[in-house]
Write an enzyme that holds these catalytic residues in place. Structure first.
Site, PDB file in Angstrom:
ATOM      1  N   GLU A   1       0.503  -1.076  -0.095  1.00 42.88           N
ATOM      2  CA  GLU A   1       0.083  -0.756  -0.553  1.00 42.88           C
ATOM      3  C   GLU A   1       0.584   1.608  -0.081  1.00 42.88           C
ATOM      4  O   GLU A   1       1.008   1.605   1.207  1.00 42.88           O
ATOM      5  CB  GLU A   1      -0.962  -0.077   1.319  1.00 42.88           C
ATOM      6  CG  GLU A   1      -2.124   0.997   1.220  1.00 42.88           C
ATOM      7  CD  GLU A   1      -2.648   1.283   2.669  1.00 42.88           C
ATOM      8  OE1 GLU A   1      -2.858   2.499   2.636  1.00 42.88           O
ATOM      9  OE2 GLU A   1      -2.538   0.641   3.369  1.00 42.88           O
TER      10      GLU A   1
ATOM     11  N   LYS B   1      -2.570  -2.246  -3.078  1.00 43.36           N
ATOM     12  CA  LYS B   1      -3.898  -1.532  -2.608  1.00 43.36           C
ATOM     13  C   LYS B   1      -3.277   0.460  -3.388  1.00 43.36           C
ATOM     14  O   LYS B   1      -2.255   0.982  -2.167  1.00 43.36           O
ATOM     15  CB  LYS B   1      -3.571  -1.178  -0.640  1.00 43.36           C
ATOM     16  CG  LYS B   1      -5.511  -0.592  -0.559  1.00 43.36           C
ATOM     17  CD  LYS B   1      -5.608  -0.577   1.164  1.00 43.36           C
ATOM     18  CE  LYS B   1      -7.117  -0.013   1.921  1.00 43.36           C
ATOM     19  NZ  LYS B   1      -7.129  -0.466   3.338  1.00 43.36           N
TER      20      LYS B   1
END
Length: 294
Positions: free
Chosen positions: A176, A213
């Site tokens: 992420e 993400k």
């Protein structure tokens, strides 16, 4: 669910991943949003008990197990807790929801327009514990605040380096590198980010995959190539501060990405709501986010 079943669920499931991973620093704000004032708890133990009660209420809501939530990201204390008399991971899997665990220890100070992850001295022990608890994967967050090529390259390199340790432990890493949605140069920076991610994906050993993400991009469809990359199990989007409606509207313009929202999922829930009110509000949010993810 075994590992193969969880892999299939994440790769092909129609729905989204709930982010229930607020940690110590963000928990007071999350509790205030839920209607729990600071005066209602004293010390970490009471604070975490309050947030666990909120998460347990979400997980046990009938609409949470409707099939539209395919995964959930947990904080370590939530993983360690009990829901409906069983471990949180088992409670999720009983509802067809694949459990993930947040493993980063927060952000370092900004340099070169980014915040890298702090050193993760407890990672090996947490990964071992997470495997024993039946987790499928992990999540770790860095933040990008400007289109600085050196900074973005450093963020992605660190994410993939730690990701390799996670894969070696038998877990699926969610990488992420969040891009700050308020950054003026976000479109340019996200183009740099895309190329850095591609470069690292192309060097992953055969048979290995990661999840990504990412902030919903300023340029709709920018990350579509990543959703089709053979080394990527799934690409999920964070809400990044957008309201539920705004996040869902933007996500719907990005085919192949599904949601992994926290604020966008939980923003209208309140401790004082009756169970019927709580379930109705949560159900509407789940329906809206699942629809945008489809």
């Amino acid at each position: 669910m075994n590992t193969l079943e969880m892999t299939t669920r994440i790769a092909t499931g129609q729905g989204f991943i709930a982010a229930l991973d607020q940690s110590g620093g963000s928990t007071p704000k999350a509790l205030r949003g839920y209607g729990v004032e600071d005066s209602e708890w004293s010390g970490d133990e009471e604070m975490f008990a309050q947030i666990h009660a909120m998460r347990a209420r979400v997980i046990t809501s009938p609409c949470f197990g409707s099939g539209k939530v395919i995964g959930a990201i947990l904080f370590e204390r939530t993983m360690d807790g009990v829901v409906d008399g069983v471990s949180t991971g088992d409670a999720l899997k009983a509802r067809g929801i694949v459990p993930f665990i947040k493993v980063d220890e927060g952000l370092a100070d900004e340099a070169d327009g980014v915040q890298l992850m702090k050193p993760m001295g407890k990672l090996a022990a947490l990964l071992e514990k997470s495997v024993a608890a039946g987790m499928f994967g992990t999540k770790m967050r860095s933040v990008i605040k400007s289109a600085n090529p050196a900074g973005i390259a450093a963020v992605v390199a660190q994410q993939f380096e730690v990701g390799a340790q996670i894969i070696a432990a038998g877990l699926m890493p969610i990488i992420e590198p969040e891009y700050d949605i308020t950054a003026d140069d976000r479109a340019a920076g996200e183009a740099i980010l895309l190329e850095e991610i591609r470069k690292h994906l192309d060097t992953l050993p055969e048979g290995q995959q990661v999840m990504l993400k990412l902030s919903i991009p300023a340029t709709a469809g920018l990350y579509t190539p990543l959703t089709q990359h053979p080394k990527v199990l799934r690409v999920v989007a964070l809400s990044g501060g957008f309201s539920t409606d705004d996040a869902c509207s933007r996500l719907a313009q990005n085919p192949g990405m599904i949601a992994s929202f926290s604020r966008g999922l939980l923003q209208d829930l309140r401790k004082g709501q009756s169970d019927a009110e709580f379930n109705t509000v949560l159900g509407k949010a789940i329906d809206k986010i699942a629809s945008a993810s489809a």
